[in-house]
Design an enzyme around this catalytic site. Structure first.
Site, PDB file in Angstrom:
ATOM      1  N   GLU A   1      -7.704 -12.459 -70.883  1.00 20.46           N
ATOM      2  CA  GLU A   1      -8.677 -11.448 -71.170  1.00 20.46           C
ATOM      3  C   GLU A   1      -7.930 -10.253 -71.803  1.00 20.46           C
ATOM      4  O   GLU A   1      -7.262  -9.229 -71.226  1.00 20.46           O
ATOM      5  CB  GLU A   1      -9.261 -10.824 -69.684  1.00 20.46           C
TER       6      GLU A   1
ATOM      7  N   LYS B   1     -11.557 -14.514 -72.715  1.00 23.72           N
ATOM      8  CA  LYS B   1     -12.216 -13.654 -72.439  1.00 23.72           C
ATOM      9  C   LYS B   1     -12.229 -12.277 -73.048  1.00 23.72           C
ATOM     10  O   LYS B   1     -11.215 -11.293 -72.775  1.00 23.72           O
ATOM     11  CB  LYS B   1     -12.366 -13.011 -70.763  1.00 23.72           C
TER      12      LYS B   1
END
Ligand code: 13P
Length: 340
Positions: free
Chosen positions: A177, A219
């Site tokens: 992420e 992500k």
């Protein structure tokens, strides 16, 4: 490392029609959420709130996996059932946030770097024993005030790759992420340029650290202007620019992309995801890994009162269903307005 098993989990996390519930707020972040609904931030209140979501079986149909915090993965429901069991019973996969927040990287224009690599090789096998089959690590990139510096960018990308490499060694799928923040005055094209730079560096570092792309989930942020930008963007513009940016940076070996909501309004986060899936023509699954955009309505409805449990579960069900439809490109405003 068992790459087949990793790939199966990664694919399950991005099953069309389902996405990820980010319920991994640290105790400090939970205080902000609880303050907003005037509820005391106690261990029992955090447990009660999360338990009501994991027991909302109709909502959990749209939830492929749940990201937990260290406290939550060890917690038991009121009746003594481990919360992890409730998630598994809902046919959803438990995951765990393993980063330890961020600190300033000195001499790097105020850039932050994420902490948590020390001792990670001891924590991961314990989390696997507790039921976690995937993990999350968030790198924070500020695209304003001349940031990020190259030093900040490389340090964050390298830490993400070190984390991902360790996760795979312990048969845990890493959610990678890198979040370009959307709180500032950056315009949408600047978000595009910074996100492109970040993703290029992240995938380079993943390669250097021998991370197998078939066994990760990415992500990222969507390509949106900062909240204080002079011009906001249409749903179409966000969808088209996000797809264009990701196509330029993300190899097709990655099974899926699960976006963060990053402070977007609930409905807008859903509309963006749905539009991208309508446009299609990309090599990965695209779904959600939302925190705020999945939970804000449920928290409001709950407000710390057990008699509001059913109303909170209905609110959670509605957002989960809307986002599940968005992962198929099948959301629309008529469905949105139907009572939860
Ligand atoms: P938001 O969707 O609220 O941005 O949270 C997702 C998340 O897990 C951030 O790390």
């Amino acid at each position: 490392m068992n790459l087949d098993a990793l790939n199966k989990v990664a694919e399950a996390m991005v099953t069309p029609g389902r996405g990820i519930l980010a319920a991994d707020e640290s105790t400090g972040t939970m205080k902000k959420r609880m303050d907003a609904i005037s509820v005391e931030n106690t261990e029992d209140n955090r447990r009660d709130y999360r338990e009501l979501m994991f027991r909302a079986t109709d909502a959990m149909e749209y939830v492929s996996g749940v990201i937990l915090y260290d406290e939550t993965i060890r917690q038991k429901a009121k009746d003594g059932t481990p919360l992890v069991k409730l998630i598994e019973q809902a046919n959803s996969i438990p995951g765990i946030k393993v980063d330890e927040g961020a600190r300033e990287l000195l001499g790097a224009r105020g850039d932050l770097v994420t902490k948590g690599l020390d001792g990670l090789d001891k924590r991961l096998p314990e989390y696997y024993e507790l039921g976690a089959r995937f993990a999350k690590w968030r790198a924070i990139i500020d695209p304003t005030k001349g940031r990020p510096s190259y030093a900040g960018l490389v340090a964050n990308a390298h830490a993400l790759a070190r984390y991902a490499n360790l996760c795979q060694e312990f048969d845990i799928v890493p959610i990678v992420e890198p979040e370009v923040l959307m709180d500032g005055d950056n315009d949408i094209d600047h978000t595009f340029a910074v996100t492109e730079w970040v993703l290029k560096e992240v995938f380079q570092q993943l390669y250097y650290l021998n991370v197998k792309l078939e066994g990760i989930v990415l992500k990222p942020n969507m390509i949106v202007p900062g909240k204080k930008a002079a011009r906001q963007a249409s749903v179409d513009e966000v969808a088209e620019k996000t797809i264009r940016c990701l196509k330029a940076c993300v190899p097709s070996a990655v099974p899926g992309i699960a976006y963060l909501s990053g402070g977007q309004a609930d409905e807008l986060a859903t509309a963006h995801l749905s539009r991208m899936n309508q446009i299609g023509n990309f090599p990965w699954k695209m779904t959600f890994s939302y925190g705020r955009a999945l939970q804000a309505a449920a928290q409001q409805a709950w407000s710390g009162k057990s008699e509001n449990t059913a109303a909170a579960q209905r609110a959670f069900m509605h957002r989960a269903r809307m986002n599940g439809l968005a992962s198929l490109g099948k959301w629309n405003e008529t469905l949105e307005k139907q009572a939860a």
